[in-house]
Design a protein around this motif. Structure first.
Motif, PDB file in Angstrom:
ATOM      1  N   TYR A  17      80.842  35.251 -56.353  1.00  0.00           N
ATOM      2  CA  TYR A  17      81.237  36.550 -56.894  1.00  0.00           C
ATOM      3  C   TYR A  17      80.590  37.682 -56.094  1.00  0.00           C
ATOM      4  O   TYR A  17      81.220  38.704 -55.804  1.00  0.00           O
ATOM      5  N   ALA A  18      79.316  37.510 -55.728  1.00  0.00           N
ATOM      6  CA  ALA A  18      78.626  38.531 -54.933  1.00  0.00           C
ATOM      7  C   ALA A  18      79.279  38.679 -53.563  1.00  0.00           C
ATOM      8  O   ALA A  18      79.490  39.799 -53.068  1.00  0.00           O
ATOM      9  N   GLU A  19      79.591  37.538 -52.936  1.00  0.00           N
ATOM     10  CA  GLU A  19      80.236  37.590 -51.625  1.00  0.00           C
ATOM     11  C   GLU A  19      81.617  38.239 -51.722  1.00  0.00           C
ATOM     12  O   GLU A  19      82.018  39.040 -50.866  1.00  0.00           O
ATOM     13  N   PHE A  20      82.350  37.884 -52.781  1.00  0.00           N
ATOM     14  CA  PHE A  20      83.676  38.445 -53.006  1.00  0.00           C
ATOM     15  C   PHE A  20      83.616  39.976 -53.112  1.00  0.00           C
ATOM     16  O   PHE A  20      84.422  40.701 -52.508  1.00  0.00           O
ATOM     17  N   ASN A  21      82.660  40.485 -53.883  1.00  0.00           N
ATOM     18  CA  ASN A  21      82.534  41.933 -54.078  1.00  0.00           C
ATOM     19  C   ASN A  21      82.181  42.655 -52.775  1.00  0.00           C
ATOM     20  O   ASN A  21      82.669  43.754 -52.500  1.00  0.00           O
ATOM     21  N   LYS A  22      81.319  42.034 -51.972  1.00  0.00           N
ATOM     22  CA  LYS A  22      80.943  42.643 -50.691  1.00  0.00           C
ATOM     23  C   LYS A  22      82.138  42.734 -49.757  1.00  0.00           C
ATOM     24  O   LYS A  22      82.366  43.753 -49.096  1.00  0.00           O
ATOM     25  N   THR A  28      87.070  41.537 -40.478  1.00  0.00           N
ATOM     26  CA  THR A  28      87.543  40.751 -39.355  1.00  0.00           C
ATOM     27  C   THR A  28      88.568  39.746 -39.873  1.00  0.00           C
ATOM     28  O   THR A  28      88.719  39.561 -41.088  1.00  0.00           O
ATOM     29  N   GLU A  29      89.239  39.077 -38.971  1.00  0.00           N
ATOM     30  CA  GLU A  29      90.242  38.088 -39.383  1.00  0.00           C
ATOM     31  C   GLU A  29      89.602  36.968 -40.191  1.00  0.00           C
ATOM     32  O   GLU A  29      90.157  36.519 -41.210  1.00  0.00           O
ATOM     33  N   ALA A  30      88.414  36.521 -39.761  1.00  0.00           N
ATOM     34  CA  ALA A  30      87.714  35.443 -40.467  1.00  0.00           C
ATOM     35  C   ALA A  30      87.272  35.915 -41.852  1.00  0.00           C
ATOM     36  O   ALA A  30      87.362  35.174 -42.843  1.00  0.00           O
ATOM     37  N   GLU A  31      86.815  37.168 -41.957  1.00  0.00           N
ATOM     38  CA  GLU A  31      86.375  37.699 -43.234  1.00  0.00           C
ATOM     39  C   GLU A  31      87.554  37.875 -44.189  1.00  0.00           C
ATOM     40  O   GLU A  31      87.444  37.620 -45.400  1.00  0.00           O
ATOM     41  N   ALA A  71      90.222  36.052 -44.196  1.00  0.00           N
ATOM     42  CA  ALA A  71      90.584  34.705 -44.658  1.00  0.00           C
ATOM     43  C   ALA A  71      89.627  34.236 -45.748  1.00  0.00           C
ATOM     44  O   ALA A  71      90.048  33.589 -46.725  1.00  0.00           O
ATOM     45  N   ARG A  72      88.357  34.563 -45.581  1.00  0.00           N
ATOM     46  CA  ARG A  72      87.367  34.172 -46.592  1.00  0.00           C
ATOM     47  C   ARG A  72      87.625  34.888 -47.913  1.00  0.00           C
ATOM     48  O   ARG A  72      87.511  34.289 -48.988  1.00  0.00           O
ATOM     49  N   LEU A  73      87.997  36.164 -47.854  1.00  0.00           N
ATOM     50  CA  LEU A  73      88.315  36.924 -49.064  1.00  0.00           C
ATOM     51  C   LEU A  73      89.512  36.309 -49.778  1.00  0.00           C
ATOM     52  O   LEU A  73      89.513  36.174 -51.009  1.00  0.00           O
ATOM     53  N   ALA A  74      90.519  35.918 -49.008  1.00  0.00           N
ATOM     54  CA  ALA A  74      91.700  35.285 -49.601  1.00  0.00           C
ATOM     55  C   ALA A  74      91.332  33.957 -50.251  1.00  0.00           C
ATOM     56  O   ALA A  74      91.885  33.578 -51.298  1.00  0.00           O
ATOM     57  N   GLU A  75      90.381  33.243 -49.647  1.00  0.00           N
ATOM     58  CA  GLU A  75      89.941  31.961 -50.197  1.00  0.00           C
ATOM     59  C   GLU A  75      89.159  32.155 -51.499  1.00  0.00           C
ATOM     60  O   GLU A  75      89.298  31.375 -52.448  1.00  0.00           O
TER      61      GLU A  75
END
Length: 460
Positions: free
Chosen positions: A409-414, A423-426, A428-432
């Motif tokens: 949840y913390a990572e998602f909010n950031k 970035t493209e990788a970030e 993708a991580r948000l979508a995940e």
């Protein structure tokens, strides 16, 4: 010390105090009590001015202390006179007089009205406060004054008011605090006082429980409905058959919790969340929950006075031998819990309440974690959590844990805060993370109000 006494004598303070004390001792009428009070007040005022003059002249501490003692003696006599005045004033009113009505004189002529005595409503109120405090604790005035003298502080009327305010409620006021003031036993019936939604929303913004929760004093479902909204499975029971059912239609059991079968050895035993019945059975109720059911977590909505008391074995068992891990104290009193069936005027609550939370330490098998942590007192305002998201149950063993959910949840909010510069990788991580976080937050009330921008609660 001889010097201090000599100077005090020059100001005639001790003689004024003695005269006031003698006048009060021989007073047999309201007028004579008033005269004694006026003498004590004059002595106090004179001593107060003298002490301030001495401090301005940087007089010796002994000199100021002697004057403070005169102030204290004057206040004691004044307080005792006020006690008499309160009794005389109340006696001057017929039993049938309504509150706030004009007092009548008593037949023997010693009664008086506030106007006749030159008393304001505020003075009558303060006199009653002093009277009630002395009746509850006869030594409170002298003890409070001695404490001020021992601390080297000036004895004042404000200090006495604070001492009286610190007294616990007397028994009649305690009845008023729990909403039973002037109610007969027949009117109180089953002592059902529904828990405000504000209390539950605060609790479920601060901590979470196992998926299964027991509500052994379910009443009409004020607690269980919000627990179910947050995704919990609730086992309902009550001493009285209210016909309360869970969301699956399962009707409550009719059961006396004090004789309920122990579940302490059941590995799947539920946690407990309830607003237990106050009164004579309260201590036994709490102790039985801890002894017979031994929940991994238990939250009880209790009068803040539950922190006190030493002469009941069950209370000591719950607070000393198995102390709660957390006490969430409501800084703002909860909305009034009116008794079931009440259709009179709505009143403000006069009771200070708190959520008492017991947490079993799995490593030691105790509630006090070998005394390493101790009970944590946390002050909370229920208005802070009016728009907060309810915390759902802990995931069953083998599934993602609570810490993992918080981390995601913390990572998602950031990432979401930087949505326009990922970035493209970030990205993708948000979508995940999005469906994962949404699943974690799913067990909340569908009609829960949206956050209003206030501080978000951090679950325990």
């Amino acid at each position: 010390m001889a010097t201090a006494l000599a100077i005090a004598s020059e100001t005639q303070l001790p003689s004024l105090v003695k005269e006031a004390a003698a006048a009060l001792a021989r007073a047999t009428s309201a007028a004579e009590v008033l005269a004694a009070r006026d003498l004590a007040t004059a002595s106090y005022d004179m001593a107060k001015r003298t002490a301030r003059l001495q401090k301005a002249k940087k007089a010796h501490d002994e000199l100021i202390g002697a004057t403070y003692r005169v102030q204290a003696d004057s206040l004691e006599i004044e307080s005792l006179a006020k006690r008499r005045l309160a009794d005389e004033y109340d006696a001057a009113q017929p039993a049938s007089a309504s509150k706030g009505g004009r007092p009548k004189t008593v037949p023997d002529g010693n009664g008086f009205t506030a106007d006749e005595a030159g008393l304001s409503r505020k003075q009558v109120f303060e006199a009653r406060q002093i009277r009630d405090a002395i009746e509850q604790d006869p030594g409170i005035v002298r003890r409070a004054l001695d404490q001020m003298l021992a601390a080297g502080t000036e004895p004042t009327r404000a200090g006495l008011k604070r001492a009286a305010a610190d007294l616990p409620p007397a028994k009649p006021n305690l009845r008023a605090a729990v909403g039973t003031d002037s109610a007969t036993a027949a009117e109180r019936g089953n002592n059902l006082y529904e828990t405000p939604a504000e209390a539950m929303r605060t609790l479920l913004s601060l901590t979470r429980f196992s998926e299964k929760v027991m509500e052994p004093a379910c009443g009409r479902g004020a607690i269980s409905r919000i627990l179910e909204d947050a995704g919990y499975q609730v086992d309902l029971s009550d001493l009285v058959d209210y016909g309360t059912a869970d969301r699956h239609g399962e009707v409550q059991r009719v059961e006396d919790f004090l004789t309920s079968a122990p579940t302490r050895d059941d590995p799947d035993r539920p946690d407990i969340v309830t607003n237990p019945p106050y009164g004579q059975s309260l201590n036994a109720f709490v102790a039985h929950a801890l002894r017979a059911h031994r929940p991994r977590k238990m939250a009880l909505l209790l009068n803040l006075n539950f922190l006190c008391g030493f002469d009941d074995p069950d209370r000591c068992f719950a607070m000393d031998e198995n102390p709660p891990s957390d006490v969430f104290v409501f800084t703002r009193r909860l909305p009034m819990m009116h008794r079931d069936g009440w259709d009179g005027n709505e009143a403000s609550s006069r009771m200070n309440t708190a959520w008492f939370v017991w947490t079993l330490d799995e490593a030691t098998g105790t509630y006090d974690a070998d005394g390493k942590r101790g009970t944590q007192l946390v002050r909370v305002d229920w208005k802070t959590f009016e728009g907060s998201t309810l915390i759902g149950p802990e995931k069953p063993e083998g599934k993602r844990g609570f810490r993992d959910a918080l981390k995601d949840y913390a990572e998602f909010n950031k990432l979401k805060a930087r949505a326009g510069e990922l970035t493209e990788a970030e990205a993708a991580r948000l979508a995940e993370l999005t469906p994962i976080v949404e699943a974690d937050l799913a067990p909340v009330a569908e009609d829960a109000p949206k956050p209003k921008g206030g501080r978000k609660a951090v679950p325990a």
